[in-house]
Design a protein around this motif. Sequence first.
Motif, PDB file in Angstrom:
ATOM      1  N   VAL A   1     -19.224  -2.127  37.496  1.00 52.35           N
ATOM      2  CA  VAL A   1     -19.438  -0.930  36.669  1.00 52.35           C
ATOM      3  C   VAL A   1     -18.103  -0.267  36.346  1.00 52.35           C
ATOM      4  N   VAL A   2     -17.186  -0.230  37.289  1.00 54.27           N
ATOM      5  CA  VAL A   2     -15.877   0.391  37.062  1.00 54.27           C
ATOM      6  C   VAL A   2     -15.106  -0.377  35.999  1.00 54.27           C
ATOM      7  N   GLU A   3     -15.181  -1.734  36.000  1.00 59.28           N
ATOM      8  CA  GLU A   3     -14.475  -2.526  34.986  1.00 59.28           C
ATOM      9  C   GLU A   3     -15.016  -2.246  33.592  1.00 59.28           C
ATOM     10  N   GLN A   4     -16.361  -2.179  33.415  1.00 63.57           N
ATOM     11  CA  GLN A   4     -16.948  -1.885  32.111  1.00 63.57           C
ATOM     12  C   GLN A   4     -16.553  -0.482  31.648  1.00 63.57           C
ATOM     13  N   ARG A   5     -16.526   0.488  32.559  1.00 62.68           N
ATOM     14  CA  ARG A   5     -16.140   1.864  32.217  1.00 62.68           C
ATOM     15  C   ARG A   5     -14.697   1.912  31.721  1.00 62.68           C
ATOM     16  N   ASP A   6     -13.801   1.160  32.321  1.00 62.04           N
ATOM     17  CA  ASP A   6     -12.401   1.152  31.905  1.00 62.04           C
ATOM     18  C   ASP A   6     -12.253   0.533  30.513  1.00 62.04           C
ATOM     19  N   ARG A   7     -13.040  -0.563  30.171  1.00 66.45           N
ATOM     20  CA  ARG A   7     -12.973  -1.158  28.840  1.00 66.45           C
ATOM     21  C   ARG A   7     -13.424  -0.155  27.780  1.00 66.45           C
ATOM     22  N   ASP A   8     -14.538   0.582  28.071  1.00 71.88           N
ATOM     23  CA  ASP A   8     -15.038   1.585  27.111  1.00 71.88           C
ATOM     24  C   ASP A   8     -14.015   2.722  26.930  1.00 71.88           C
ATOM     25  N   ARG A   9     -13.371   3.135  27.973  1.00 68.57           N
ATOM     26  CA  ARG A   9     -12.357   4.199  27.857  1.00 68.57           C
ATOM     27  C   ARG A   9     -11.196   3.752  26.965  1.00 68.57           C
ATOM     28  N   HIS A  10     -10.766   2.476  27.087  1.00 71.03           N
ATOM     29  CA  HIS A  10      -9.655   1.982  26.278  1.00 71.03           C
ATOM     30  C   HIS A  10     -10.046   1.950  24.801  1.00 71.03           C
ATOM     31  N   ARG A  11     -11.247   1.461  24.472  1.00 72.35           N
ATOM     32  CA  ARG A  11     -11.702   1.446  23.083  1.00 72.35           C
ATOM     33  C   ARG A  11     -11.830   2.869  22.551  1.00 72.35           C
ATOM     34  N   LEU A  12     -12.297   3.806  23.360  1.00 75.63           N
ATOM     35  CA  LEU A  12     -12.429   5.200  22.941  1.00 75.63           C
ATOM     36  C   LEU A  12     -11.074   5.778  22.565  1.00 75.63           C
ATOM     37  N   ASP A  13     -10.046   5.472  23.299  1.00 78.07           N
ATOM     38  CA  ASP A  13      -8.705   5.974  22.968  1.00 78.07           C
ATOM     39  C   ASP A  13      -8.229   5.406  21.626  1.00 78.07           C
ATOM     40  N   GLU A  14      -8.502   4.106  21.362  1.00 78.76           N
ATOM     41  CA  GLU A  14      -8.075   3.507  20.096  1.00 78.76           C
ATOM     42  C   GLU A  14      -8.775   4.161  18.911  1.00 78.76           C
ATOM     43  N   VAL A  15     -10.096   4.376  18.999  1.00 73.35           N
ATOM     44  CA  VAL A  15     -10.864   4.969  17.905  1.00 73.35           C
ATOM     45  C   VAL A  15     -10.384   6.394  17.649  1.00 73.35           C
ATOM     46  N   ARG A  16     -10.142   7.149  18.693  1.00 71.71           N
ATOM     47  CA  ARG A  16      -9.669   8.528  18.518  1.00 71.71           C
ATOM     48  C   ARG A  16      -8.308   8.571  17.831  1.00 71.71           C
ATOM     49  N   GLU A  17      -7.426   7.631  18.113  1.00 71.10           N
ATOM     50  CA  GLU A  17      -6.123   7.586  17.476  1.00 71.10           C
ATOM     51  C   GLU A  17      -6.266   7.297  15.984  1.00 71.10           C
ATOM     52  N   GLU A  18      -7.150   6.357  15.628  1.00 68.37           N
ATOM     53  CA  GLU A  18      -7.377   6.040  14.214  1.00 68.37           C
ATOM     54  C   GLU A  18      -7.955   7.232  13.478  1.00 68.37           C
ATOM     55  N   ARG A  19      -8.912   7.941  14.081  1.00 68.56           N
ATOM     56  CA  ARG A  19      -9.492   9.136  13.459  1.00 68.56           C
ATOM     57  C   ARG A  19      -8.428  10.199  13.253  1.00 68.56           C
ATOM     58  N   HIS A  20      -7.521  10.327  14.172  1.00 65.88           N
ATOM     59  CA  HIS A  20      -6.455  11.332  14.067  1.00 65.88           C
ATOM     60  C   HIS A  20      -5.569  11.036  12.851  1.00 65.88           C
TER      61      HIS A  20
END
Length: 894
Positions: free
Chosen positions: A208-227
Amino acid sequence: MQISAFGRLRDFDTGVEPLPGLVVVLGPNEAGKSTLFRFLTTALFGFHPASRENHPDIPWGTDSAGGGVHIRLDDGERLEVHRRLLSQPSGKIVQDGSTDDLRNRSLPWADHVPFRVFEQVFAVTLGDLAGLDEETWGGIQDRVLGAMGATDLLPARQVVAELEGEAGSLWRSTRRGNQRIREIRDQIRVLRSRRGAALDRDRTLREVVEQRDRDRHRLDEVREERHRERAVVERVQSLVPIQAQLKRIEALRLDAGDADLLGGLPADPGARLAEIAGELASLQARLEELDADLAEPEGAVAAVGEAEALILELAPEIEGFLARAAGTISDRARLHELEQGIAEAERRLDASAPQWFTTAWRELPTQPLQQIPLVELRERVKRLAAAREQSRIVEAAANREAAESARSGPPSSLVGSLSVLASGAALLGLGLSDGSPLPIAVGGAATAIGVGFLVLWARHRSRSDAPSAHADAVRKAQSEEEEARQTVVDLLEGLPLLPTVLSDPGDLLVVGMERVRELLDDRRDRERAAADTRSRTDVVDQEAERLRSTLGMEPGLAAEAVRHMLEREMQRCERLKEAADAGHREMRRLNRERGRIQGEIDGIEDEHKRLRERLAGIGDGDPDHGARLAQTRLQAARRAHELQDELEREHPDLEEIVARIAKAEESGESWTVDDDDLASRRAGIEALEDEITGLVGSTEALERDVAHLQQEETVDAVDGEIASLEQEEARLARDRDRAWVLAQLVKVADRRFREEHQPDLVRRAGAHLARLTGGRYDRMMVDDSRDDGVFQVVGPHLPAPIPLAHPVSTGTLEQAYLSLRLAIVDHLDHGGETLPIFIDEVLVNWDQARQSQGVDIVASVARTRQVFFFTCHPAMAGALEDAGAKIISLDGTP
């Protein structure tokens, strides 16, 4: 003992004489008996507790407690012990002229008995005996035999039972009862079965911790593109208007020109010039009003001329004269009365002095007359009168005796009387020799007649000798009278008194001397007062004349007239002075106001001049043109400032926006975007936000799963509990072994202690009990095998030993317990220094016979150790005093 301050006792001193072996401390409840016991214990063992804040015997109103004792040891050596408790306890021992620092240690001669044992064993109280009805006698026996009477030590058998019970509660060979070690072992088995489930949860948690870390990394990328997309849209929508506003502000500042040339100018220079002209006209009008207002105070100041100034200058001298002259009328009346009194005194002296003196009263010597001691004169005159009266009495008696002697003649001659007496004696002797009654009767009568004639002759003889004796008495009385008169004359030596007065001085002389001296004193006092009064009036007259001349007043005026005129002038001048002072104040105020207005005029004129000069410089020499030009440039500068403030209010981060605009301009980014491109970018931003929302939701769900799994029991936690329980098991095993070994050690030690100490202790206790019970119980025995009581007593009236337990009377149990305590005390300090014992009201509940025996045994103990007996009963104290005790009374007890 000397106690400076300790609990209820202050300045307590038992005197220089040593206290005897038996000391009775007598006093009512709360008089300080317990305090005295604690002080003596402190003298031996130090302060407990050793803190001023926690010690119960620090007296109110003081910051220390302490005192001293003089001690005689068993070998006769003497020493002094002084203890004091301030912020820290201190103590010293004075022995053989040397002083040693004791601090808070026990005395070396008392170290063989611990402090707690001494406090509990060497103090026998009524509560110890009264508690026998509530606690079992068996507990008392165990405490006496096993703990030597110390109340804070448990009996050995109870300690053994508790230790064995503690060991059994930890582990035993059978499974009966609760056993802590077996419980721990069962818990360890359960924990080991739970460790497998914890391993499975640990694997799931890592996934579960590994899946949570992958989702956090994708979330950071999407937020940067939106910015990045938002930045482009924002530049088009918000930065372009701000850029235009900044350019407008820059244009206005160029129109305003150099800001230094406009600094300090009013917003409307032309209007300010007109305003300055109006202010100058108003201030000039106010200045003219002030000049008109100065006329009135200047007139008040001018009203004080030279004459008024002279009077005001002499005001202190005039006021002093007025104060002194106010009493002149009464002084003149007083002087007239005194002169009349002097004339009256002289008239009385003219009438009185010739009765006693040979000269006029004015010629009398003053000092001898004033120095006559009138009291002594009165006493001497009284003695003279008494001597004169005695002389008259003696002279009258002599005259009376002489007359009686002349009227009576001699009754018989001496020869005839002797003849009759000899004849009678001869006849009486003859009759007595032959026993004839007639010679005896005649001889007795003749003898009596002869004796009578002889007595009459002797009395006549004495009367004939009396005139010479009376003459001597008369001469002696007259001599004493003359001596008394001479003492009076000697006392009046130096005064010209009439001879007739000195020849027969009497009470009238004393009265006359007093009267003459009083008249002379009265005349002298009046003359002195008249001189003082006349001096005052002369001074006032002279001062009035001097002031009249100085001030140019009409000549020949009396002092009273000068006083009245000066009072009026002083009042008038003071009124003028007050008006002049007020005028001066008003003039100062008006001049200050005039100066202030003149200063304002000067300032405004200076401002007007400087403003015109600056405007002329701006308008090429024309101030009016310069005013119009300056107003236009000021309006441009003001508008630029307003636009700048508006931007800063609407955009608190204006500096950051300006930096972004500058950066975009430097990078060459496009500031123009068409509508289709803008709509496409907005749609892309919405899609990115949807993806962000989904990622945030999945991340939060995974976070909750992680938190839930982390709350479950982990392998490390289970391993930690197992290790802790294994350590607890090992510790409890050691505790069980230690408790079992200690129980066996206490058993052996108790047996050895009883074997070593019981014989001596029980023998001593039996001897004390025999004396207390008058021989009813003469011995005490110990039998550990009996369940009905360890102690037994033996007596002549008993067929066999009986247990010392109920139903034996409470009084007997109390006496046995006291006997045991006395035996314990003897046993404890055997071989060491003999320590004192303290007994508190232990005999009050016994009958008269047992009380008497108790007094005897206390007196017996006092022959080998010092005994302090505390009581509030005078009768008990009296009984102990008869046994040789000394009584110390507390709190005024008689």
